[in-house]
Design a protein around this motif. Structure first.
Motif, PDB file in Angstrom:
ATOM      1  N   PHE A 120       0.811  -1.228   0.000  1.00  0.00           N
ATOM      2  CA  PHE A 120       0.000   0.000   0.000  1.00  0.00           C
ATOM      3  C   PHE A 120       0.837   1.268   0.000  1.00  0.00           C
ATOM      4  O   PHE A 120       0.318   2.346  -0.255  1.00  0.00           O
ATOM      5  CB  PHE A 120      -1.009  -0.029   1.149  1.00  0.00           C
ATOM      6  N   LYS A 127      -1.188  -0.007  -7.549  1.00  0.00           N
ATOM      7  CA  LYS A 127      -2.397  -0.560  -6.932  1.00  0.00           C
ATOM      8  C   LYS A 127      -3.565  -0.580  -7.933  1.00  0.00           C
ATOM      9  O   LYS A 127      -4.357  -1.505  -7.958  1.00  0.00           O
ATOM     10  CB  LYS A 127      -2.743   0.245  -5.671  1.00  0.00           C
ATOM     11  N   TYR A 130      -4.303  -3.549 -10.025  1.00  0.00           N
ATOM     12  CA  TYR A 130      -5.056  -4.681  -9.467  1.00  0.00           C
ATOM     13  C   TYR A 130      -6.500  -4.320  -9.119  1.00  0.00           C
ATOM     14  O   TYR A 130      -7.167  -5.047  -8.397  1.00  0.00           O
ATOM     15  CB  TYR A 130      -4.312  -5.260  -8.248  1.00  0.00           C
ATOM     16  N   SER A 131      -6.976  -3.174  -9.611  1.00  0.00           N
ATOM     17  CA  SER A 131      -8.384  -2.835  -9.378  1.00  0.00           C
ATOM     18  C   SER A 131      -9.241  -3.871 -10.102  1.00  0.00           C
ATOM     19  O   SER A 131      -8.748  -4.578 -10.992  1.00  0.00           O
ATOM     20  CB  SER A 131      -8.694  -1.444  -9.910  1.00  0.00           C
ATOM     21  N   SER A 135      -7.287  -5.758 -13.042  1.00  0.00           N
ATOM     22  CA  SER A 135      -6.560  -6.922 -12.552  1.00  0.00           C
ATOM     23  C   SER A 135      -6.416  -7.989 -13.646  1.00  0.00           C
ATOM     24  O   SER A 135      -7.340  -8.210 -14.433  1.00  0.00           O
ATOM     25  CB  SER A 135      -7.309  -7.536 -11.366  1.00  0.00           C
ATOM     26  N   CYS A 143      -7.849  -5.274  -5.786  1.00  0.00           N
ATOM     27  CA  CYS A 143      -7.497  -4.276  -4.795  1.00  0.00           C
ATOM     28  C   CYS A 143      -8.621  -3.256  -4.785  1.00  0.00           C
ATOM     29  O   CYS A 143      -9.184  -2.945  -5.835  1.00  0.00           O
ATOM     30  CB  CYS A 143      -6.197  -3.647  -5.283  1.00  0.00           C
ATOM     31  N   THR A 145     -11.129  -0.314  -2.062  1.00  0.00           N
ATOM     32  CA  THR A 145     -11.234   0.517  -0.875  1.00  0.00           C
ATOM     33  C   THR A 145     -12.638   0.378  -0.315  1.00  0.00           C
ATOM     34  O   THR A 145     -13.575   0.093  -1.062  1.00  0.00           O
ATOM     35  CB  THR A 145     -10.919   1.981  -1.246  1.00  0.00           C
ATOM     36  N   ASP A 159      -8.218   0.506   2.804  1.00  0.00           N
ATOM     37  CA  ASP A 159      -7.932  -0.047   1.477  1.00  0.00           C
ATOM     38  C   ASP A 159      -7.601  -1.529   1.677  1.00  0.00           C
ATOM     39  O   ASP A 159      -7.167  -1.933   2.758  1.00  0.00           O
ATOM     40  CB  ASP A 159      -6.724   0.653   0.843  1.00  0.00           C
ATOM     41  N   TYR A 160      -7.787  -2.317   0.652  1.00  0.00           N
ATOM     42  CA  TYR A 160      -7.496  -3.751   0.818  1.00  0.00           C
ATOM     43  C   TYR A 160      -7.049  -4.383  -0.495  1.00  0.00           C
ATOM     44  O   TYR A 160      -7.339  -3.892  -1.586  1.00  0.00           O
ATOM     45  CB  TYR A 160      -8.727  -4.507   1.356  1.00  0.00           C
ATOM     46  N   LEU A 161      -6.357  -5.486  -0.333  1.00  0.00           N
ATOM     47  CA  LEU A 161      -5.988  -6.332  -1.471  1.00  0.00           C
ATOM     48  C   LEU A 161      -6.484  -7.731  -1.132  1.00  0.00           C
ATOM     49  O   LEU A 161      -6.250  -8.220  -0.025  1.00  0.00           O
ATOM     50  CB  LEU A 161      -4.458  -6.345  -1.623  1.00  0.00           C
ATOM     51  N   SER A 162      -7.206  -8.339  -2.050  1.00  0.00           N
ATOM     52  CA  SER A 162      -7.759  -9.662  -1.786  1.00  0.00           C
ATOM     53  C   SER A 162      -7.181 -10.664  -2.781  1.00  0.00           C
ATOM     54  O   SER A 162      -7.150 -10.398  -3.982  1.00  0.00           O
ATOM     55  CB  SER A 162      -9.281  -9.582  -1.940  1.00  0.00           C
ATOM     56  N   ASN A 225      -6.541 -11.609   2.653  1.00  0.00           N
ATOM     57  CA  ASN A 225      -6.707 -10.178   2.409  1.00  0.00           C
ATOM     58  C   ASN A 225      -5.596  -9.425   3.118  1.00  0.00           C
ATOM     59  O   ASN A 225      -5.132  -9.848   4.173  1.00  0.00           O
ATOM     60  CB  ASN A 225      -8.040  -9.681   2.977  1.00  0.00           C
TER      61      ASN A 225
END
Ligand SMILES: O=C(O)CCC(=O)C(=O)O
Ligand SMILES: [Fe+2]
Length: 369
Positions: A120, A127, A130-131, A135, A143, A145, A159-162, A225
């Protein structure tokens, strides 16, 4: 519109900047703003106040040492059933507990948290790659929010990444961000044994026949995550993550030393799960509440951002794959003398869960008979 022209007092500008342009809350925090924009202000009933918490002692035990569950070979079965009993009691009472001696090393946990910070702290473009729109595998790696920004009135300061693991390392190599995939996979793999051991102890503790392949079928999908909560000028006005219960069967949560994870203790009030070095937080998700016919509690929880440091947490969500039937285990409703939840496919439950903003425990109403 150049980034300079954004007016964060305007809801539409915040949405454009944070969600559409992919700056995330991290980008918002980096502008140095001194108050949270109106779009982040939650109604007073949803805000989190540390002073409002109740004493955790009646609900939360000290961390449970689960080493006896993981031992192979000569096993002390008395010790093992003692540990199983503790897990079942904790899952019934609060639905949240902490475990130690779980087989995930200090180094693996530190690397997972470090990878979350690293990811992050990168430029927005990385980032944005990977939206969900960009992605290389948007169904499994994305990724974002907040939880569901399109559906939410007030946004979450997160914010997160899964990353969804399909037990295929080639998929990981091809599609997961290379700067955090090794740390994420090492964490997932070293948690494998305890995931199966704990879920097995909990399901067998219900007192009906269940075989190992059925238990395994509830763990067919694992997602890691990385949650990132940037420093927030007014943590008291917003939420890091709003109250919700998890979709999964079990969640394995690695939190850092900042604290801020709050759980609802039945209807008594909120308690904080204190950070304990090297412990992992385990919680029952909706799926396990359904499988257990309501015996184990998928507790509502929420998280507070810090106003001084970026907080990270790294949950593993352990769930069945969508075509798996879920409902109270065979024989359980007869044993309990009541049927609380109906039978459905996990995919149906999942669709309803993600179709809405966070709504506390109301998600489970969908599964009630
Ligand atoms: O960050 C935390 O402590 C909680 C995160 C959480 O509840 C979730 O990701 O489902
Ligand atoms: Fe959660």
């Amino acid at each position: 519109m150049g980034d300079i022209a954004f007016d964060f007092e305007k809801e539409s500008d915040v949405f454009e900047f944070v969600v559409k342009k992919g700056h995330g809350v991290k980008g918002l925090a980096d502008t140095g703003l001194t108050t949270v924009p109106p779009r982040y202000i939650h109604p007073p009933s949803e805000r989190i106040d540390r002073k409002d918490t109740i004493d955790s002692a009646p609900f939360l035990s000290s961390p449970i040492d689960i080493s006896a569950l993981l031992e192979e070979g000569d096993v002390d079965s008395e010790k093992r059933s003692e540990v199983s009993k503790k897990l079942c009691e904790a899952a019934e009472k609060l639905g949240f507990f902490q475990v130690v001696n779980h087989g995930v090393s200090h180094e693996v946990m530190e690397n997972a948290k470090r990878a979350a910070h690293f990811f992050f702290n990168q430029p927005r473009e990385r980032k944005l790659a990977y939206s969900k729109e960009n992605s290389p595998c948007p169904t499994h790696v994305f990724c974002g929010t907040s939880f569901s920004p399109q559906a939410e009135k007030s946004l979450e300061w997160k914010d997160y990444l899964s990353m969804v693991y399909i037990f295929d390392d080639e998929h990981v190599r091809k599609f997961w961000p290379e700067e955090c995939r090794d740390a994420a996979v090492a964490y997932l793999k070293s948690a494998d044994k305890m995931i199966l051991a704990m879920l097995s102890a909990l399901l067998k503790g219900l007192g009906v026949e269940i075989d190992d392949s059925t238990i395994r079928s509830y763990t067919g999908a694992r997602a890691v995550n990385m949650n990132f909560y940037p420093p927030c000028p007014n943590p008291d006005l917003t939420v890091g993550v709003g109250r919700h219960s998890d979709l999964a069967a079990l969640t394995i949560l690695l939190q850092d030393d900042i604290g801020g994870l709050f759980v609802r203790a039945q209807d008594k009030g909120w308690i904080e799960i204190p950070p304990v070095e090297d412990a992992l937080v385990i919680n029952v998700g909706d799926t396990l509440e359904i499988l257990s016919n309501g015996r184990y509690k998928s507790a509502e929880h929420r998280a507070l951002a810090s106003n001084t440091r970026a907080r990270v947490s790294v949950p593993i969500f352990v769930s069945p794959i969508p075509p798996t039937p879920v409902g109270p285990l065979p024989g359980l409703a007869e044993k309990d003398g009541k049927t609380v939840y109906r039978q459905m496919l996990f995919g149906e439950y999942m669709e309803n869960y993600f179709g809405n903003g966070h709504q506390g425990k109301a998600t489970l109403d969908f599964a009630k008979v």
